[in-house]
Design a protein around this motif. Sequence first.
Motif, PDB file in Angstrom:
ATOM      1  N   LEU A   4       0.690  -1.381   0.092  1.00  0.00           N
ATOM      2  CA  LEU A   4       0.002   0.003  -0.198  1.00  0.00           C
ATOM      3  C   LEU A   4       0.861   1.392  -0.025  1.00  0.00           C
ATOM      4  O   LEU A   4       0.382   2.349  -0.379  1.00  0.00           O
ATOM      5  CB  LEU A   4      -0.894  -0.061   1.180  1.00  0.00           C
ATOM      6  CG  LEU A   4      -2.159  -0.991   0.970  1.00  0.00           C
ATOM      7  CD1 LEU A   4      -3.008  -0.954   2.478  1.00  0.00           C
ATOM      8  CD2 LEU A   4      -2.896  -0.962   0.091  1.00  0.00           C
ATOM      9  N   THR A   5       2.189   1.055   0.481  1.00  0.00           N
ATOM     10  CA  THR A   5       2.799   2.454   0.370  1.00  0.00           C
ATOM     11  C   THR A   5       3.840   2.439  -0.865  1.00  0.00           C
ATOM     12  O   THR A   5       4.373   3.362  -1.383  1.00  0.00           O
ATOM     13  CB  THR A   5       3.739   2.706   1.750  1.00  0.00           C
ATOM     14  OG1 THR A   5       4.408   1.417   2.010  1.00  0.00           O
ATOM     15  CG2 THR A   5       2.785   2.935   2.969  1.00  0.00           C
ATOM     16  N   GLN A   6       4.124   1.327  -1.309  1.00  0.00           N
ATOM     17  CA  GLN A   6       5.185   1.270  -2.306  1.00  0.00           C
ATOM     18  C   GLN A   6       4.525   1.381  -3.708  1.00  0.00           C
ATOM     19  O   GLN A   6       3.278   1.089  -3.863  1.00  0.00           O
ATOM     20  CB  GLN A   6       5.813  -0.511  -2.432  1.00  0.00           C
ATOM     21  CG  GLN A   6       6.521  -0.624  -1.439  1.00  0.00           C
ATOM     22  CD  GLN A   6       7.573   0.311  -1.111  1.00  0.00           C
ATOM     23  OE1 GLN A   6       8.569   0.574  -2.087  1.00  0.00           O
ATOM     24  NE2 GLN A   6       7.677   0.771   0.023  1.00  0.00           N
ATOM     25  N   PRO A   7       5.249   2.104  -4.696  1.00  0.00           N
ATOM     26  CA  PRO A   7       4.708   2.096  -6.063  1.00  0.00           C
ATOM     27  C   PRO A   7       4.280   0.840  -6.670  1.00  0.00           C
ATOM     28  O   PRO A   7       4.956  -0.133  -6.133  1.00  0.00           O
ATOM     29  CB  PRO A   7       5.539   2.911  -6.612  1.00  0.00           C
ATOM     30  CG  PRO A   7       6.766   2.857  -5.973  1.00  0.00           C
ATOM     31  CD  PRO A   7       6.616   2.476  -4.786  1.00  0.00           C
ATOM     32  N   TRP A   8       3.374   0.924  -7.525  1.00  0.00           N
ATOM     33  CA  TRP A   8       2.765  -0.259  -8.162  1.00  0.00           C
ATOM     34  C   TRP A   8       3.353  -0.415  -9.472  1.00  0.00           C
ATOM     35  O   TRP A   8       3.635   0.433 -10.338  1.00  0.00           O
ATOM     36  CB  TRP A   8       1.372  -0.653  -8.344  1.00  0.00           C
ATOM     37  CG  TRP A   8       0.629  -0.483  -7.071  1.00  0.00           C
ATOM     38  CD1 TRP A   8       1.100  -0.806  -5.751  1.00  0.00           C
ATOM     39  CD2 TRP A   8      -0.595  -0.425  -6.709  1.00  0.00           C
ATOM     40  NE1 TRP A   8       0.360  -0.747  -4.792  1.00  0.00           N
ATOM     41  CE2 TRP A   8      -0.794  -0.547  -5.109  1.00  0.00           C
ATOM     42  CE3 TRP A   8      -1.756  -0.010  -7.543  1.00  0.00           C
ATOM     43  CZ2 TRP A   8      -2.153  -0.516  -4.709  1.00  0.00           C
ATOM     44  CZ3 TRP A   8      -2.966  -0.067  -6.969  1.00  0.00           C
ATOM     45  CH2 TRP A   8      -3.162  -0.301  -5.648  1.00  0.00           C
ATOM     46  N   TRP A  10       3.945  -1.679 -13.493  1.00  0.00           N
ATOM     47  CA  TRP A  10       2.999  -1.097 -14.641  1.00  0.00           C
ATOM     48  C   TRP A  10       1.958  -2.206 -14.952  1.00  0.00           C
ATOM     49  O   TRP A  10       0.722  -1.965 -15.198  1.00  0.00           O
ATOM     50  CB  TRP A  10       3.594  -0.971 -15.781  1.00  0.00           C
ATOM     51  CG  TRP A  10       4.401  -1.855 -16.778  1.00  0.00           C
ATOM     52  CD1 TRP A  10       5.593  -2.214 -16.410  1.00  0.00           C
ATOM     53  CD2 TRP A  10       4.005  -2.793 -17.489  1.00  0.00           C
ATOM     54  NE1 TRP A  10       6.055  -3.219 -16.994  1.00  0.00           N
ATOM     55  CE2 TRP A  10       5.120  -3.722 -17.925  1.00  0.00           C
ATOM     56  CE3 TRP A  10       2.478  -3.296 -17.925  1.00  0.00           C
ATOM     57  CZ2 TRP A  10       4.728  -5.012 -18.663  1.00  0.00           C
ATOM     58  CZ3 TRP A  10       2.490  -4.286 -18.928  1.00  0.00           C
ATOM     59  CH2 TRP A  10       3.512  -5.109 -19.162  1.00  0.00           C
ATOM     60  N   ALA A  13      -0.695  -2.035 -12.344  1.00  0.00           N
ATOM     61  CA  ALA A  13      -1.523  -0.726 -12.359  1.00  0.00           C
ATOM     62  C   ALA A  13      -2.302  -0.599 -13.693  1.00  0.00           C
ATOM     63  O   ALA A  13      -3.410  -0.068 -13.540  1.00  0.00           O
ATOM     64  CB  ALA A  13      -0.691   0.713 -12.109  1.00  0.00           C
ATOM     65  N   ALA A  77      -3.752   7.553  -0.984  1.00  0.00           N
ATOM     66  CA  ALA A  77      -2.628   6.830  -1.346  1.00  0.00           C
ATOM     67  C   ALA A  77      -1.456   7.641  -1.375  1.00  0.00           C
ATOM     68  O   ALA A  77      -0.461   7.189  -1.098  1.00  0.00           O
ATOM     69  CB  ALA A  77      -2.923   6.659  -2.795  1.00  0.00           C
ATOM     70  N   GLY A  78      -1.469   9.280  -1.396  1.00  0.00           N
ATOM     71  CA  GLY A  78      -0.406  10.039  -1.676  1.00  0.00           C
ATOM     72  C   GLY A  78       0.027  10.648  -0.204  1.00  0.00           C
ATOM     73  O   GLY A  78       1.028  11.341  -0.317  1.00  0.00           O
ATOM     74  N   LEU A  81      -0.690   7.098   2.896  1.00  0.00           N
ATOM     75  CA  LEU A  81      -0.065   5.895   2.418  1.00  0.00           C
ATOM     76  C   LEU A  81       1.161   6.418   1.740  1.00  0.00           C
ATOM     77  O   LEU A  81       1.478   5.524   0.645  1.00  0.00           O
ATOM     78  CB  LEU A  81      -0.732   4.899   1.908  1.00  0.00           C
ATOM     79  CG  LEU A  81      -1.947   4.425   2.831  1.00  0.00           C
ATOM     80  CD1 LEU A  81      -2.912   3.470   1.843  1.00  0.00           C
ATOM     81  CD2 LEU A  81      -1.378   3.210   3.971  1.00  0.00           C
ATOM     82  N   GLN A  82       1.780   7.457   1.943  1.00  0.00           N
ATOM     83  CA  GLN A  82       2.785   8.065   1.104  1.00  0.00           C
ATOM     84  C   GLN A  82       4.117   7.034   0.936  1.00  0.00           C
ATOM     85  O   GLN A  82       4.372   6.445   1.932  1.00  0.00           O
ATOM     86  CB  GLN A  82       3.226   9.254   1.833  1.00  0.00           C
ATOM     87  CG  GLN A  82       4.125  10.154   0.929  1.00  0.00           C
ATOM     88  CD  GLN A  82       4.475  11.473   1.336  1.00  0.00           C
ATOM     89  OE1 GLN A  82       4.291  11.602   2.677  1.00  0.00           O
ATOM     90  NE2 GLN A  82       4.899  12.285   0.561  1.00  0.00           N
ATOM     91  N   ASN A  83       4.592   6.963  -0.400  1.00  0.00           N
ATOM     92  CA  ASN A  83       5.782   6.161  -0.440  1.00  0.00           C
ATOM     93  C   ASN A  83       6.946   6.884   0.207  1.00  0.00           C
ATOM     94  O   ASN A  83       7.234   8.202   0.007  1.00  0.00           O
ATOM     95  CB  ASN A  83       5.874   6.344  -2.095  1.00  0.00           C
ATOM     96  CG  ASN A  83       7.378   5.753  -2.008  1.00  0.00           C
ATOM     97  OD1 ASN A  83       7.925   4.869  -1.606  1.00  0.00           O
ATOM     98  ND2 ASN A  83       7.720   5.542  -3.758  1.00  0.00           N
ATOM     99  N   ILE A  87      11.165   8.698  -5.850  1.00  0.00           N
ATOM    100  CA  ILE A  87      10.534   8.063  -7.136  1.00  0.00           C
ATOM    101  C   ILE A  87      11.883   7.405  -7.668  1.00  0.00           C
ATOM    102  O   ILE A  87      12.958   8.080  -7.732  1.00  0.00           O
ATOM    103  CB  ILE A  87       9.762   8.992  -7.949  1.00  0.00           C
ATOM    104  CG1 ILE A  87       9.081   8.438  -9.096  1.00  0.00           C
ATOM    105  CG2 ILE A  87      10.549  10.158  -8.374  1.00  0.00           C
ATOM    106  CD1 ILE A  87       8.082   9.130  -9.815  1.00  0.00           C
ATOM    107  N   GLU A  88      11.559   6.143  -8.265  1.00  0.00           N
ATOM    108  CA  GLU A  88      12.842   5.497  -8.955  1.00  0.00           C
ATOM    109  C   GLU A  88      12.725   5.554 -10.392  1.00  0.00           C
ATOM    110  O   GLU A  88      11.947   5.121 -11.203  1.00  0.00           O
ATOM    111  CB  GLU A  88      12.735   4.097  -8.680  1.00  0.00           C
ATOM    112  CG  GLU A  88      13.140   3.718  -7.186  1.00  0.00           C
ATOM    113  CD  GLU A  88      13.134   2.191  -6.878  1.00  0.00           C
ATOM    114  OE1 GLU A  88      13.377   1.282  -7.892  1.00  0.00           O
ATOM    115  OE2 GLU A  88      12.875   1.758  -5.637  1.00  0.00           O
ATOM    116  N   LEU A 108       6.558  13.645  -5.999  1.00  0.00           N
ATOM    117  CA  LEU A 108       5.817  13.015  -7.003  1.00  0.00           C
ATOM    118  C   LEU A 108       6.033  13.971  -8.284  1.00  0.00           C
ATOM    119  O   LEU A 108       5.910  13.804  -9.382  1.00  0.00           O
ATOM    120  CB  LEU A 108       4.280  12.725  -6.994  1.00  0.00           C
ATOM    121  CG  LEU A 108       3.973  11.182  -6.218  1.00  0.00           C
ATOM    122  CD1 LEU A 108       2.597  11.383  -5.836  1.00  0.00           C
ATOM    123  CD2 LEU A 108       4.482  10.331  -7.047  1.00  0.00           C
TER     124      LEU A 108
END
Lengths: 186, 136
Positions: A4-8, A10, A13, A77-78, A81-83, A87-88, A108
Motif C-alpha cells: 500500500l505504500t510502495q509504488p505499483w 505497470w 496498475a 494513497a499519496g 500511505l505516502q511512498n 521516485i525510482e 511526485l
Amino acid sequence: MNILTQPWPWYIAGPLIGLMVPLLLLAGNKAFGISSTLRHICAACIPTQAKFFKYDWKAESWNLIFALGMIIGGFIAGYLLQNPNPIELSESAVESMNKLGVKNYSGLIPQDIFNFQQLLTVRGIILMVVGGFFIGFGTRYAGGCTSGHAIMGLSNLQMPSLIATCCFFAGGLLMTWFILPYIMNL
Amino acid sequence: MKNFRFLLIGMLFGFILIKAEVISWFRIQEMFRFQSFHMYGIIGSAICVGMISLLIIKKYKIKTFSGEEIKIAPKEFTKGNVIGGLMFGLGWAMTGACPGPLYALIGSGLPIIIVPLASAIIGTYVYGILKDKLPH
C-alpha cells in the motif's frame, strides 16, 4: 502494508486502470472520462450566456462525485500511505531533467518548480497557468483527455480517439523536446 | 445518495493513479523522452483490458447492475481532435498532468496544483465561449 505504500509496477496498475471502463459501465452506464468535469464545473459555477454551458449539469453530477472521490483517493494513497522513498526514475531521465534545471526529486512532482513562490516567475506562470489553460481548452476542443479518448475511446475502437491520442502525444513530444528547454531557462 | 458508488470508484481510481505514479511530472517527462517503459506499459495494458472488457460486454450483451442495456456513444471526428489534441499535449508535458491526475495530486497534499486546475477550468470556459468561432 508494504504493497500500500510502495509504488505499483505497470502490469498491476495498467490493468486496474483498464478495469475502470467496465466498472463504470456496469455501475451505471457511464463512459469513463474526466475532462468533462471541467465543463460541469463551469456550467455549475460560472454564470454565462454561452450555449455550451446551458445544459442540465446536475444530470452529470456522477462525474463530479467521481472527481471528488479521486481527490480522496489521492489523499489516502499519496498522503496517508505516502511512498517513503524517492521516485525510482531511470538514470537517463534524471540526467535529462538535471539538464533542465530540476533539483528536487523528493516527491511526485519537482517541488522546486511547482510551488506558490514560482507563481511570481515567468517560468512558473507559463508552466502552471498556461499549461493548465491548454489542458482545459485542449481537452474540451478535442472532445476528451487521456481517459476519455486514449483509454475509453481506444478500448471502444474509435478512430477519432486514435487521432486525438496521436495528437496528444505529438503535442507532448513537441513541448518536451523543442519548447520546454527554453521555458525552463526563463 | 444514489451517486455514492461513483465516489467509491473515484477513490479507487485516484488511489491507483498515485500508486502507478502516472500523475508524476517526472514520469511524464520520462515517457516523452522514451527513457522508461513504465508509462507505455500502463497505458497499453489499460487499453487492452478495456478493449477485452468491452468485447465481452458486447458479445454477451451484459447489462448494468440495475439491469439496463449498456450503451456507449460513439466519438465523432472533428478538427478539434487534432488542434485541441495538440494543445492538450503541450499542456500535458508542461504540467505533467492530465485532468484526472490534477484531482489526485491536489488530494495527495499538493495545494499548488489548484492553480493548474483553476486554469484548466478557465480554459474550458474560454473554449465554451469561442466554440462557434473555432473550426470543427
